[in-house]
Write a protein that holds these residues in place. Structure first.
Motif, PDB file in Angstrom:
ATOM      1  N   GLU A   1       0.876  -1.175   0.000  1.00 36.13           N
ATOM      2  CA  GLU A   1       0.000   0.000   0.000  1.00 36.13           C
ATOM      3  C   GLU A   1       0.912   1.223   0.000  1.00 36.13           C
ATOM      4  O   GLU A   1       1.545   1.536   1.005  1.00 36.13           O
TER       5      GLU A   1
ATOM      6  N   VAL B   1      -9.425  -1.211   5.801  1.00 38.86           N
ATOM      7  CA  VAL B   1      -8.137  -0.988   6.457  1.00 38.86           C
ATOM      8  C   VAL B   1      -7.068  -0.964   5.369  1.00 38.86           C
ATOM      9  O   VAL B   1      -6.930  -1.921   4.601  1.00 38.86           O
TER      10      VAL B   1
ATOM     11  N   GLU C   1     -12.388  -9.349   8.726  1.00 40.50           N
ATOM     12  CA  GLU C   1     -11.456  -9.568   7.622  1.00 40.50           C
ATOM     13  C   GLU C   1     -12.171 -10.231   6.444  1.00 40.50           C
ATOM     14  O   GLU C   1     -12.825 -11.262   6.614  1.00 40.50           O
ATOM     15  N   LYS C   2     -12.038  -9.631   5.282  1.00 39.22           N
ATOM     16  CA  LYS C   2     -12.564 -10.159   4.025  1.00 39.22           C
ATOM     17  C   LYS C   2     -14.011 -10.674   4.135  1.00 39.22           C
ATOM     18  O   LYS C   2     -14.298 -11.848   3.851  1.00 39.22           O
TER      19      LYS C   2
END
Ligand code: G1P
Length: 293
Positions: A138, A208, A195-196
């Motif tokens: 990122e 995030v 998460e996911k």
């Protein structure tokens, strides 16, 4: 709870860099993905620069087999420097690669069990201090940088912070997603983390985006964290357990984010940063204009 609880300064940062980089094969067969250049700096350099700007002093790389070149990049290259100096060349391009002796630490993630496991591998170096995490894929581009903005927020609220950004709802399943609470400017209270998630189960479209400030207690939670999404030990799952125990906020980064984990994002970062560079921008713009007819 004293005023200073969960507010110790953030001096250490963890960089999980053990990934195989299979999405960039064959480029990443012999070269770590983190060393692929965006213009003339390896991807990891942008994360390290961002960390330094935010006051990080100790850099912890969670590496794996075949990743030694990342450490070489931040080492002194005596022969190179002696030769350049003898030829009257400036050593200035090497400045960003200098890390104080003793301030670069590597730990190995021997098996790829997930991001939570990678972070847990750094526990002995982190000890009982809060720490930052940077996912170098990122690329957060802006001034002040993302982590500096987060440290400023941390100085206000303490505790745990993640950077977030909004994506189209159909993309949330690739990321960690927050359940947002009260919003105060760039700061959002975090009431839940998943998460996911499936699109239908996602608590928001605020994902995030690869920057964290966490309290050391997360290491204890990671110790016994079971497998989560994708059969991996997920950092998000242990972070979720801190909610309600410690302050937890999200910071919306004022700046641009490039997803260098994808080819398109990598090309976008390269073009955007080249266009933005005072030494290259005009020539790149002219070249692109011509190319696009
Ligand atoms: C990781 C995190 C996820 C986060 C993402 C950002 O996922 O687990 O919460 O949103 O990075 O890039 P990965 O990309 O490793 O699947």
């Amino acid at each position: 709870m004293s005023d200073n609880t969960f507010r110790k300064p953030v001096r250490k940062a963890v960089f999980p860099v053990a990934g195989l980089g299979t999405r960039f094969l064959p480029a990443t067969k012999a070269i770590p993905k983190e060393l692929l250049p965006v213009v003339d700096r390896p991807l990891i350099q942008y994360a390290v620069d961002e960390a330094r700007e935010a006051g990080i002093e100790e850099f912890v790389f969670v590496t794996g087999r075949g990743k030694t070149a990342i450490v070489e990049h931040f080492d002194t290259a005596y022969e190179l420097e002696a030769t350049m100096t003898a030829r009257g060349k400036s050593l200035e391009p090497l400045e960003p690669t200098r890390i104080q002796p003793g301030n670069l630490v590597t730990v190995r993630q021997q098996v790829p069990l997930g991001l939570g496991h990678a972070v847990w591998c750094a526990r002995a170096v982190i000890g009982d201090e809060p720490f930052a995490i940077f996912l170098p894929d990122e690329l957060m581009y802006g001034s002040p940088g993302c982590m500096k903005q987060m440290v400023e927020a941390y100085n206000e609220v303490g505790g745990n912070l993640v950077s977030v950004l909004e994506v189209p709802m159909e993309e949330v399943s690739s990321y960690g997603v927050i359940a947002p609470g009260a919003v105060n400017g760039a700061l959002t209270e975090v009431k839940g983390l998943v998460e996911k998630p499936k699109v239908a189960d996602a608590p928001s479209n605020k994902i995030v985006s690869g920057r964290y400030i966490l309290q050391p207690e997360v290491m204890g939670l990671l110790e016994t964290q079971g497998k989560g999404a994708g059969g991996e030990i997920q950092l998000t799952d242990s972070m979720a357990k801190l909610i309600g125990q410690q302050p937890f906020h999200a910071v919306t980064f004022a700046g641009r984010r490039f997803d260098c984990g994808s080819k398109l994002g990598f090309v976008e970062a390269t073009l955007a940063i080249a266009l933005d560079r005072p030494d290259l921008g005009d020539d790149v713009r002219a070249m692109m204009t011509k190319m696009l007819g």
